[in-house]
Design a protein around this motif. Structure first.
Motif, PDB file in Angstrom:
ATOM      1  N   ILE A  33      44.813  33.607  38.230  1.00 30.84           N
ATOM      2  CA  ILE A  33      44.247  33.157  38.310  1.00 30.84           C
ATOM      3  C   ILE A  33      45.540  33.218  40.203  1.00 30.84           C
ATOM      4  CG2 ILE A  33      43.730  30.550  40.044  1.00 30.84           C
ATOM      5  CD1 ILE A  33      42.963  30.068  37.116  1.00 30.84           C
ATOM      6  N   VAL A  34      46.063  33.558  40.086  1.00 34.88           N
ATOM      7  CA  VAL A  34      46.824  33.597  41.165  1.00 34.88           C
ATOM      8  C   VAL A  34      47.061  34.560  41.481  1.00 34.88           C
ATOM      9  CG1 VAL A  34      49.705  33.942  41.693  1.00 34.88           C
ATOM     10  CG2 VAL A  34      48.863  31.248  40.914  1.00 34.88           C
ATOM     11  N   ILE A  35      46.665  36.234  41.255  1.00 30.70           N
ATOM     12  CA  ILE A  35      46.240  37.529  41.154  1.00 30.70           C
ATOM     13  C   ILE A  35      44.532  37.334  41.965  1.00 30.70           C
ATOM     14  CG2 ILE A  35      46.115  39.955  40.298  1.00 30.70           C
ATOM     15  CD1 ILE A  35      47.922  39.706  38.316  1.00 30.70           C
ATOM     16  N   VAL A  36      44.359  36.747  41.219  1.00 33.29           N
ATOM     17  CA  VAL A  36      42.699  36.431  41.563  1.00 33.29           C
ATOM     18  C   VAL A  36      42.529  36.160  43.394  1.00 33.29           C
ATOM     19  CG1 VAL A  36      39.979  35.650  42.161  1.00 33.29           C
ATOM     20  CG2 VAL A  36      41.361  37.246  39.852  1.00 33.29           C
ATOM     21  N   ILE A  39      44.624  37.842  45.903  1.00 37.52           N
ATOM     22  CA  ILE A  39      43.389  39.222  46.476  1.00 37.52           C
ATOM     23  C   ILE A  39      42.604  39.361  47.866  1.00 37.52           C
ATOM     24  CG2 ILE A  39      41.950  40.955  45.233  1.00 37.52           C
ATOM     25  CD1 ILE A  39      43.636  41.261  42.882  1.00 37.52           C
ATOM     26  N   ILE A  40      41.931  37.822  46.737  1.00 35.65           N
ATOM     27  CA  ILE A  40      40.779  37.552  47.409  1.00 35.65           C
ATOM     28  C   ILE A  40      41.309  36.751  49.436  1.00 35.65           C
ATOM     29  CG2 ILE A  40      39.165  35.672  47.893  1.00 35.65           C
ATOM     30  CD1 ILE A  40      38.191  35.264  45.214  1.00 35.65           C
ATOM     31  N   THR A  41      42.398  36.164  48.804  1.00 37.18           N
ATOM     32  CA  THR A  41      43.396  36.011  50.605  1.00 37.18           C
ATOM     33  C   THR A  41      43.370  36.713  51.663  1.00 37.18           C
ATOM     34  OG1 THR A  41      43.801  33.927  49.437  1.00 37.18           O
ATOM     35  CG2 THR A  41      44.844  34.480  50.883  1.00 37.18           C
ATOM     36  N   LEU A  42      43.819  37.969  50.608  1.00 38.94           N
ATOM     37  CA  LEU A  42      44.403  38.763  51.850  1.00 38.94           C
ATOM     38  C   LEU A  42      43.170  39.307  52.148  1.00 38.94           C
ATOM     39  CD1 LEU A  42      47.292  40.697  49.170  1.00 38.94           C
ATOM     40  CD2 LEU A  42      47.073  39.540  51.938  1.00 38.94           C
TER      41      LEU A  42
END
Length: 59
Positions: A33-36, A39-42
């Motif tokens: 969840i943290v990785i996804v 990535i979406i934030t970036l």
């Protein structure tokens, strides 16, 4: 009173069927969840930067 005992027994039966996740599964899900989210934030930050630069150059 009998309905309460029947409800309690049925609830206990259903709860015994539940499979709770292990600590490893919870940890893996949290990391995913943290990785996804990162990535979406970036991606959204990049899109915002590009769009704001485009609008600034037009105006």
């Amino acid at each position: 009173m009998k309905k309460i005992f029947v409800y309690y027994r049925l609830a206990k039966e259903e709860l015994s069927k539940v499979i709770f996740p292990t600590k490893e599964q919870i940890r893996n899900a949290s990391i995913s969840i943290v990785i996804v989210v990162t990535i979406i934030t970036l991606f959204l930050a990049l899109v915002d930067l590009i769009l704001s630069a485009s609008v600034s150059s037009i105006l």
